[in-house]
Design an enzyme around this catalytic site. Structure first.
Site, PDB file in Angstrom:
ATOM      1  N   LYS A  27     -18.415  17.804   4.943  1.00  0.00           N
ATOM      2  CA  LYS A  27     -17.651  17.794   6.298  1.00  0.00           C
ATOM      3  C   LYS A  27     -17.477  16.389   6.432  1.00  0.00           C
ATOM      4  O   LYS A  27     -16.175  16.609   6.883  1.00  0.00           O
ATOM      5  CB  LYS A  27     -17.855  19.333   6.448  1.00  0.00           C
ATOM      6  CG  LYS A  27     -16.845  19.217   7.865  1.00  0.00           C
ATOM      7  CD  LYS A  27     -15.388  19.364   6.972  1.00  0.00           C
ATOM      8  CE  LYS A  27     -14.773  19.581   8.208  1.00  0.00           C
ATOM      9  NZ  LYS A  27     -13.580  20.126   7.909  1.00  0.00           N
TER      10      LYS A  27
ATOM     11  N   SER B 222       0.928  -1.200  -0.308  1.00  0.00           N
ATOM     12  CA  SER B 222      -0.113  -0.202  -0.391  1.00  0.00           C
ATOM     13  C   SER B 222       0.767   1.596   0.168  1.00  0.00           C
ATOM     14  O   SER B 222       1.842   0.942  -0.840  1.00  0.00           O
ATOM     15  CB  SER B 222      -1.428   0.180   1.021  1.00  0.00           C
ATOM     16  OG  SER B 222      -1.964   0.718   0.615  1.00  0.00           O
TER      17      SER B 222
END
Length: 178
Positions: free
Chosen positions: A99, A47
């Site tokens: 948000k 990753s």
């Protein structure tokens, strides 16, 4: 000189994308100074760890090193039903429609879940482009599935350039260099 080289022994299974993006940028600074960068993976570069490795001029890996995992993962527990069951209210205030898309304490909405997945997909697209730009011989569609491979298979997939441990690389380099 042109013979100078930095060998970085990398051992990382990844983590937060912006941390690894910054680390990759720092490694790229070495290459930008025309210093050869070799990254050795004795254990794992998965990753974000592979994101760092991808910037190298040369990637070596031990035969059983874990390499790849070009994917994006995000998970969080959600305690909303538990809190609701026990009549515990949580006040969660935001400004801006997205948000907060998912939260550990608030109710999960389909709109929030969809937006969160879009953000993960966008991050995956950026990750794939980064690897493809830095490792152009890699078939990005074949390797960007989130899977990882051992060194020998990673070599076949062109995720690495050579099967060799860092110790062997250093020993070989000492034969011709100080």
């Amino acid at each position: 000189t042109k013979r100078d080289e930095v060998l970085l022994i990398l051992d990382s299974c990844g983590g937060i994308v912006h941390n690894y993006g910054l680390a990759s940028s720092q490694l790229k600074r070495i290459k930008d100074k025309d210093i050869h960068l070799t990254i050795a993976v004795d254990l794992v570069a998965a990753s974000g760890g592979y994101m760092m490795a991808a910037v190298a001029d040369k990637i070596i890996a031990a035969p059983f090193a874990v390499v790849g995992s070009i994917g994006v993962l995000a998970e969080l527990p959600n305690f909303y039903r538990f809190l609701n069951k026990h009549d515990i209210d949580i006040e969660h205030h935001t400004a801006g429609e997205y948000k907060t898309t998912l939260t550990t304490l608030g109710k999960i909405t389909s709109q929030g879940r969809k937006k969160f997945q879009e953000e993960l997909d966008d991050t995956h697209v950026l990750f794939k482009k980064f690897v493809a730009d830095n490792r152009p011989k890699v078939d990005i569609n074949k390797v960007a599935t989130g899977e990882h491979w051992y060194g020998t298979t990673a070599l076949e997939l062109k995720l690495i350039d050579e099967i060799k441990t860092s110790d062997d690389y250093i020993i070989d380099a000492c034969k011709d260099n100080d």
